[in-house]
Write an enzyme that holds these catalytic residues in place. Structure first.
Site, short mmCIF file in Angstrom:
data_model
loop_
_atom_site.label_atom_id
_atom_site.label_comp_id
_atom_site.label_asym_id
_atom_site.label_seq_id
_atom_site.Cartn_x
_atom_site.Cartn_y
_atom_site.Cartn_z
N THR A 131 76.66 58.92 77.18
CA THR A 131 77.56 57.81 77.48
C THR A 131 78.35 58.12 78.76
OG1 THR A 131 77.78 57.23 75.15
CG2 THR A 131 79.54 56.48 76.60
N GLU B 298 83.00 54.97 88.00
CA GLU B 298 84.37 55.07 88.51
C GLU B 298 84.54 56.26 89.45
OE1 GLU B 298 86.49 53.53 84.42
OE2 GLU B 298 85.87 55.60 84.57
N ASP C 74 88.78 52.75 77.00
CA ASP C 74 89.17 53.22 78.33
C ASP C 74 88.64 52.30 79.41
OD1 ASP C 74 86.53 53.83 78.02
OD2 ASP C 74 86.68 55.92 78.60
#
Ligand code: NAD
Length: 356
Positions: free
Chosen positions: A101, A73, A244
């Site tokens: 992660t 992102e 999320d």
């Protein structure tokens, strides 16, 4: 108002070709230099300040590139004087390969010239800012006098969450649960000297028993049910930050129906948060409205408040702004030669010729 809310500490013209870079090593030095709890508390103030100035920011849902294993992102925002963005990934299966992660880095730039003025590691900084954001929200929504927090999911973010809730909300007992007991042992070890009372639990039910704040911070790319409706009692504050991403949630939807739900930025949370399980017109409150007195926060002792936290660009902007202020004073950066800066701005080609 802190130094860089409206402008960033301006580098001397001769330094514009060099961009201060905060490496992981220097970020760790900064944490030790300031003290982790002091740094979390200071970050809370920077984030709250920017949330109060919410209307002056450019806002958009982050730009996400999804794949089978995770997501990459970009998270940009600007307040008109300063621009910032973060690159971040989320790959729950990385842990099996011995990888994080979540990893991240970010940039701050001047809007007037477009020149970057700071580049920083943000893997450690994201954990700090996520914890600071959770605590900033809990400061306004958690039941008064909260002492006990359940921490479900004891991975990379977990200790930061615990310390931020302690320094900001006064939590002094943690009830820990993770499907992997090794994660809980790691957390108990890391916080052994923190002064927090630590209790390892064998089920989510045991972990939330008597807790006034429930933090869920698990990683699994599916619609998981970390909490079911029947185990959540009245009056608690739920800090749900692990879900999320589309298709990645933690709470049973019935909990959302019983709670008052607070979010960062609604258009992004509808895509990524727990509320992706609800109809598109499901009512939520943005936290900046609570901070600016435009909307009520906690109104009763029996109310369940739920922070559906997904992580928003303004929190990263605040964190970078904080680091920019702090590292310049402490000298905890290296100069990066990433801006080509010929003596004659139009003679970029000549710069190559002379280098040969
Ligand atoms: P991590 O992989 O280090 O830790 C996740 C932990 O969750 C692991 O220990 C795992 O065993 C545990 N877990 C998985 N399923 C579980 C279950 N059903 N019950 C209990 N425990 C379970 O990940 P991390 O870096 O700590 O991040 C946790 C989550 O938070 C990720 O999903 C990440 O994307 C998210 N995150 C959100 C924000 C935000 O701003 N909201 C910021 C950073 C990370």
């Amino acid at each position: 108002m802190s130094e860089s809310t409206q402008k960033i500490t301006a580098p001397a013209p001769s330094d514009l070709a060099y961009v201060p870079f905060v490496s992981v090593e220097n970020m760790l030095r900064l944490v030790h230099h300031v003290g982790i709890e002091a740094m979390l508390a200071e970050l809370v103030d920077y984030i709250e300040e920017d949330f109060r100035n919410w209307e002056s920011f450019d806002k958009s849902p982050r730009v996400a590139s999804h794949s089978r294993d995770g997501v990459i992102e970009l998270m940009p925002t600007s307040n008109g004087a300063v621009y910032g963005f973060k690159y971040v990934n989320g790959h729950p299966s990385n842990m099996r390969e011995g990888l994080q992660t979540v990893t991240a880095f970010g940039v701050l730039a001047r809007v007037d010239t477009g020149y970057p003025v700071l580049m920083s590691e943000m893997t450690v900084l994201t954990a700090l800012r996520t914890a600071a954001s959770s605590a900033m929200v809990a400061r306004h929504l958690a039941p008064r006098g909260a002492r006990v927090m359940a921490m479900i999911g004891n991975g990379a973010q977990a200790e930061f969450q615990a310390l931020a809730m302690r320094v900001v909300c006064g939590i002094d007992r943690l009830q820990l649960y993770d499907i992997d007991p090794i994660a809980t042992e790691k957390m108990m070890r890391n916080l052994a000297e923190s002064g927090l009372e630590l209790v390892a639990c064998t089920s989510p039910e045991q972990a939330i028993e008597g807790a006034q704040i429930i933090t869920t911070c698990t990683a699994d790319k599916r619609n998981a049910t970390i909490l079911t409706d029947n185990i959540v009692g009245a009056g608690v504050h739920i800090n749900a930050i692990g879900g999320d991403c589309p298709g990645k949630t933690e709470l049973h939807r019935d909990i959302l129906g019983r709670a008052d739900v607070f979010v960062e930025y609604t258009p992004q949370t509808r895509i990524e948060g727990e509320i992706q399980q609800m109809p598109a017109d499901f009512a939520v409150t943005e936290m900046w409205q609570v901070l600016n007195g435009k909307h009520a926060g906690r109104v009763s002792d029996s109310q369940i408040t739920l922070f559906d936290g997904v992580g928003f660009a303004i929190e990263d902007f605040s964190a970078l702004r904080y680091v920019n202020d702090r590292v310049r004073k402490a000298g905890l950066y290296q100069n990066l030669d990433i801006i080509a800066d010929p003596d004659d701005p139009r003679d970029l080609f000549g710069m190559i010729r002379r280098a040969g």
